[in-house]
Design a protein around this motif. Structure first.
Motif, mmCIF file in Angstrom:
data_model
loop_
_atom_site.group_PDB
_atom_site.id
_atom_site.type_symbol
_atom_site.label_atom_id
_atom_site.label_comp_id
_atom_site.label_asym_id
_atom_site.label_seq_id
_atom_site.Cartn_x
_atom_site.Cartn_y
_atom_site.Cartn_z
ATOM 1 N N GLU A 18 0.941 -1.191 0.059
ATOM 2 C CA GLU A 18 -0.095 -0.104 0.139
ATOM 3 C C GLU A 18 0.819 1.122 0.025
ATOM 4 O O GLU A 18 1.851 1.316 0.652
ATOM 5 C CB GLU A 18 -0.820 0.021 1.238
ATOM 6 N N HIS A 19 0.186 2.194 -0.710
ATOM 7 C CA HIS A 19 0.787 3.669 -0.740
ATOM 8 C C HIS A 19 0.516 4.290 0.715
ATOM 9 O O HIS A 19 -0.550 4.235 1.191
ATOM 10 C CB HIS A 19 0.137 4.149 -1.861
ATOM 11 N N GLN A 22 4.845 1.267 0.589
ATOM 12 C CA GLN A 22 5.302 0.478 -0.400
ATOM 13 C C GLN A 22 6.615 0.238 -0.076
ATOM 14 O O GLN A 22 7.840 0.267 -0.819
ATOM 15 C CB GLN A 22 5.521 1.391 -1.904
ATOM 16 N N TYR A 30 7.316 -0.286 -8.342
ATOM 17 C CA TYR A 30 6.228 0.153 -8.167
ATOM 18 C C TYR A 30 6.120 1.248 -9.327
ATOM 19 O O TYR A 30 7.031 1.723 -9.894
ATOM 20 C CB TYR A 30 6.248 0.736 -6.839
ATOM 21 N N GLU A 70 4.573 -10.338 1.184
ATOM 22 C CA GLU A 70 3.471 -9.585 0.422
ATOM 23 C C GLU A 70 3.758 -10.257 -1.128
ATOM 24 O O GLU A 70 2.683 -10.042 -1.966
ATOM 25 C CB GLU A 70 3.399 -8.164 0.528
#
Length: 86
Positions: A18-19, A22, A30, A70
């Motif tokens: 998630e931003h 990252q 990204y 992740e």
């Protein structure tokens, strides 16, 4: 701590996708705000050698080590280090 026991140790190998963090270790960069590749692919938290030593130490102590990542960038590291631990 008297009476404290644990049966497993969970190892987190990377961060989150998630931003704005990252920090998950991606195979590809990204994307930046315009949809192009950014200079960041996330960071690896440990080396294969260190992770292998950690897993071996916990296995010798009779502890299982579930591992969380992740992304797929850690998959080769996990496979490479788990084989000799068994």
């Amino acid at each position: 701590m008297p009476g404290f026991r644990f049966g497993m140790v969970k190892v987190f190998l990377d961060g989150v996708v998630e931003h704005p963090a990252q920090t998950a270790a991606l195979l590809d960069p990204y994307l930046d705000g315009q949809g192009g590749p950014a200079p960041n692919r996330g960071g690896l938290r440990t080396s294969a050698a260190d992770y292998g030593r950690l897993g071996a130490a916990f296995n010798r102590a009779g502890r299982c080590t579930p591992t969380d990542s992740e992304t797929g960038r850690y998959a080769p590291l996990w496979v490479d280090t788990r084989t000799p631990v068994r």
